[in-house]
Design an enzyme around this catalytic site. Structure first.
Site, PDB file in Angstrom:
ATOM      1  N   ASP A 341      42.950  39.827  36.744  1.00  0.00           N
ATOM      2  CA  ASP A 341      43.208  39.971  38.735  1.00  0.00           C
ATOM      3  C   ASP A 341      41.858  40.570  39.074  1.00  0.00           C
ATOM      4  O   ASP A 341      41.355  41.321  38.785  1.00  0.00           O
ATOM      5  CB  ASP A 341      44.442  40.459  38.625  1.00  0.00           C
ATOM      6  CG  ASP A 341      44.950  39.904  39.688  1.00  0.00           C
ATOM      7  OD1 ASP A 341      44.534  39.184  41.043  1.00  0.00           O
ATOM      8  OD2 ASP A 341      46.505  40.074  40.027  1.00  0.00           O
ATOM      9  N   GLU A 537      52.008  41.798  47.549  1.00  0.00           N
ATOM     10  CA  GLU A 537      52.486  43.417  46.532  1.00  0.00           C
ATOM     11  C   GLU A 537      51.367  44.056  47.347  1.00  0.00           C
ATOM     12  O   GLU A 537      51.492  44.945  48.428  1.00  0.00           O
ATOM     13  CB  GLU A 537      50.938  42.499  45.665  1.00  0.00           C
ATOM     14  CG  GLU A 537      49.834  42.256  45.994  1.00  0.00           C
ATOM     15  CD  GLU A 537      48.809  41.389  45.259  1.00  0.00           C
ATOM     16  OE1 GLU A 537      48.234  42.485  44.559  1.00  0.00           O
ATOM     17  OE2 GLU A 537      48.394  40.475  45.210  1.00  0.00           O
TER      18      GLU A 537
END
Length: 862
Positions: A341, A537
């Protein structure tokens, strides 16, 4: 601890159970799934998995003799630099096609706030395809000593191709979980893949297979359910929809794209729901709950898996060989490649964003290095030459990447779906999204059977969110946090208000829209649309489940309408179940609509009946997350005792229910300290939400500003008075400095740790108007003091205010990291905002808050 007690009647547990009998009935009909006991290991190192305990699986359709021979031949011609390049992914905001001549990268991505060529992040498919073609051509350019290999373009297409203007936007996963419809997931996957391929993009970073266990987590809405069974049912279907049947080959040529099961592993199990945090759970729980979707996705042929930022038992997932290699690639037989990520490798101990052999050795095949890809490339090549990374590990990673590229169809020149007419946002896809909205809606309350609405009624649609498509779309929509969007950015979409208006007028009724609930003609019913603002997020993490803690503006709106004898239907937009007992009490009907996406007509299909009030569609959605009775029930879960929800997992009323369910008056004690919940909003709409307040400071003198904005002054140096802002009377505060000594306005009320917010690129946003330009130096500060020369965290704002046009409202965003550069200790912030000067100045304030959208953020003086 103070709470607003609008309690009319306290409901005893027995009465509540009786009143909500359909909930209990459903729970009896759908028992928790039985699962085989998983052996446990008691004498093992923390953070080390035991593959023999994990479910076995095997990738389908990725490995065959022809593909492997093709890959072997390619590998034999590739230089070390070519191989390492394949293992690196750069963001399009920092790389150009020309860069590929020196850095033969294997992949590019467009982060949530990254724009295609030309820099317009609200561009249509043509600009995205133009960008893809430019990078594709550069990667295939013939150069001495280089083996041309097509680049792979990835993007977060998580509820449709949500980065591209004009795309169909489906409900977020929290809503799709409530649909309990695996077949629907495959159909959505097909449509999402076609619209992604139509924009020239090869790879969708989805599905999210998290099983959120703490609803305070800001990514809860990306998870289908708190229950691993739904995730298990959905995982294979969405993969098959996105990629097509395993082994079919040439996915891109048939309108499919590569999928990425994420985030492996345990992202939904972090302590206190902290994003990128620690999942301190047993290996048995990691297998039973958090890994539920991965064997199914692997068996369905998922081409890529994305590693999680989070840790398990103290070990960062990006560096956990036992899970990435031994379990995923070994026990589960995953033959695709693992991608990291966004800079997640840099969080592995001993690593940085530009150097991380540990992540590669652990099993990361492709590193997402959005900004530091050049240095990472150089360092990785050197580390291989020095023997720090074995060549066998490089060859394994590159083989996996090339295998996926071959199966995806990247080596084929034909791209029949790229910019194909009639694909992006077409009528078929929008009809599918509208169907998904209908199926996702959950009716929590319908006292006196107020729903469905009679189409011949006079309906008042109320609330800021009612006609705002960005509010219904949520995060990961055109921008990372889903902010900064306007309705014109959504061509072809239908707002919730427009959907209701079309349905009611078609049935002979009338509809008015009122943001604040005011009206000329009293309506038969009011439909109030409200809820969470868009978020993604990190920014979405919250300290408690109380909605609008300390500043219940929407509750006031509901009560205003009820006080006038108007029946109220609440449509609640959210990415998770929240404590809304007061709002439910103030409503005759209450619908959990989640973040439904672009097709607002789906709400009206269910909400509005025909002219006689007969349903056109029934509610079918059932909760895939338990709904909390108190704001403290962040980890409420049907598999965890004690289990005491307000509405249990699987609950959802229907028009067809033979017996009407009356939801009684609910207890309005949240169970948490409301003042502790607000860390990001300091002044808005003429109010300082708790626990914050304005003070005026001059030297050692501090004067509190009354909450109603009553005119206040300090030592003849600074005066405050209410002014109109945004067309609302008294919604702003005007500050007038006289030049009689240094003075400041500041926000006080609590101590905050804003280090995570600063690392997450959040900004301090101030909506202001210069009414009289400054005659001297002006300082803006965030930290633990006031504002003035030499104050830690103070920034020189003089040039900004002098350049601002007098009399016009402006928005200022200052990166929180700038205050840190100026000396502020952001771990102990007692004054999140202070503005001061010793000269004359007149400025008005309308909003002071933290903002997630980085667009336009500056760093004054740096």
């Amino acid at each position: 601890m103070k709470h607003r007690l609008a309690l009319l009647a306290s409901v005893a547990p027995a009465l509540l159970l009786a009143a909500l009998a359909p909930m209990a009935t459903f729970a009896q009909q759908t028992p928790a799934p039985s699962q085989k006991a998983i052996p446990t290991v008691t004498d093992s190192a923390r953070g080390v998995a035991h593959p023999e305990l994990w479910p076995a699986a095997k990738s389908k359709g990725l490995v065959d003799a022809k593909t492997e021979a093709f890959v072997t031949a390619l590998l034999s011609r590739m230089s070390l630099e070519d191989k390492v390049g394949q293992m690196i992914q750069a963001d399009i905001s920092t790389v150009t096609p020309a860069d590929l001549a020196d850095y033969p990268l294997g992949s590019i991505l467009a982060g949530g706030d990254s724009a295609p060529s030309g820099g317009d992040d609200r561009a249509g498919p043509e600009r995205w395809a133009e960008t893809a073609r430019a990078f594709r051509a550069a990667s295939l350019a013939v150069r001495p000593g280089h083996t041309p290999i097509p680049i792979m373009f990835g993007i977060d297409a998580v509820h449709g191709n949500n980065n591209v203007v004009g795309a169909t936007l489906f409900p977020h996963n929290v809503g799709l979980g409530a649909a309990h419809d695996p077949v629907l997931m495959r159909r959505i996957g097909v449509a999402t893949a076609q619209e992604t391929a139509a924009a020239g993009i090869d790879w969708a970073f989805g599905p999210t297979l998290a099983v959120p266990q703490d609803h305070r987590w800001g990514r809860t809405y990306e998870g289908y359910s708190e229950d691993p069974e739904i995730v298990r049912q959905y995982a294979g279907e969405i993969v098959l929809g996105l990629q097509g049947q395993p082994g079919a080959g040439q996915a891109l040529q048939h309108g499919h794209v590569a999928a990425s099961a994420k985030h492996y592993l345990g992202d939904g199990g972090t302590t206190n729901g902290i994003d990128q945090g620690e999942a301190d759970v047993s290996e048995e729980e990691l297998i039973r709950v958090h890994a539920a979707g991965y064997p199914v996705a692997v068996n369905a042929g998922v081409m890529t898996v994305m590693a999680s930022f989070s840790s398990w038992q103290g070990a960062k997932m990006h560096g956990n060989k036992s899970l990435l290699t031994d379990v995923l690639k070994g026990r589960m037989g995953f033959d695709g490649f693992v991608v990291s990520d966004w800079n997640g490798h840099g969080q592995v101990p001993g690593c940085t964003a530009d150097s991380c052999p540990a992540a590669i050795l652990a099993g990361i095949d492709m590193i997402m290095a959005p900004n530091d890809w050049k240095a990472l490339f150089t360092n990785t090549v050197a580390q291989v030459k020095a023997g720090a990374i074995p060549m066998a590990r490089i060859d394994d990673a590159v083989r996996r990447i090339l295998r996926v590229k071959a199966k995806l169809g990247l080596f084929e020149t034909a791209r029949p779906f790229e910019l194909k007419d009639g694909v992006l946002g077409n009528a078929e896809h929008r009809a599918l999204a509208r169907e998904a909205v209908r199926k996702s809606l959950v009716l929590l309350k319908n006292n006196d059977r107020i729903l469905p609405l009679k189409a011949k009624s006079h309906v008042l649609v109320v609330g800021e969110a009612a006609a705002d498509i960005s509010r219904q779309a949520g995060g990961w929509t055109l921008s990372w946090q889903g902010t900064g969007n306007k309705n014109s950015d959504f061509p072809g979409a239908t707002s919730l208000y427009d959907g209701i208006r079309q349905a009611v007028t078609a049935g002979g009724g009338t509809v008015d829209l009122s943001v604040d609930g005011n009206f000329t003609t009293k309506p038969d019913v009011a439909v109030v649309v409200f809820g969470e603002l868009p978020y993604a997020e990190f920014q979405g993490d919250i300290p408690s489940l109380e909605f609008q803690a300390g500043d219940k503006q929407d509750l006031a709106l509901l009560k205003k309408l009820k006080a006038q004898g108007i029946p109220v239907v609440s449509v609640f937009l959210s990415g998770r179940p929240l404590w809304v007992n007061p709002e439910i009490n103030a409503s005759d009907a209450f619908v959990a609509a989640w973040f439904p996406g672009s097709e607002g007509g789906g709400l009206a299909d269910v909400l509005v009946g025909d002219a006689q009030g007969r349903p056109r569609y029934d509610f079918t959605g059932r909760l895939s997350y338990s709904w909390p009775k108190t704001a403290a029930q962040a980890t409420l879960n049907r598999h965890r005792l004690p289990y005491d929800p307000l509405f249990p997992y699987g609950y959802g009323l229907r028009y067809a229910d033979a017996k009407a369910t009356i939801v009684p008056q609910l207890l309005e004690v949240s169970g948490v300290d409301a003042s502790a919940a607000n860390i990001d909003t300091y002044f808005v709409k003429g109010r300082n939400p708790a626990p914050w307040s304005f003070v005026l400071r001059q030297g050692t003198t501090t004067v509190p500003v009354p909450g109603d904005g009553t005119a206040t002054e300090v030592a003849g140096a600074l005066a405050l008075r209410p002014v109109d802002a945004g067309g609302v009377q008294g919604a702003g505060r005007q500050l007038s400095w006289t030049g009689k000594g240094e003075a400041a306005i500041a926000v006080t009320g609590s101590m905050l740790d804003l280090t995570r917010q600063a690392n997450g690129a959040l900004s301090l946003q101030v909506d202001y108007r210069v009414d009289e330009a400054p005659a001297g130096t002006v300082w803006l500060a965030s930290g633990s003091g006031g504002a003035g020369p030499g104050t830690p965290g103070a920034l020189d704002l003089t040039s900004v205010l002098k350049a601002a046009p007098v009399g016009q409202w402006q928005t200022l965003k200052v990166k929180l990291s700038c205050f840190k550069l100026a000396g502020a200790d952001l771990s102990k912030v007692t004054t999140p905002f202070a503005l001061g000067t010793g000269s004359t100045l007149k400025v008005s304030l309308a909003t002071v808050r933290l903002a997630a959208d980085p667009a336009g953020a500056i760093c004054p003086g740096h």
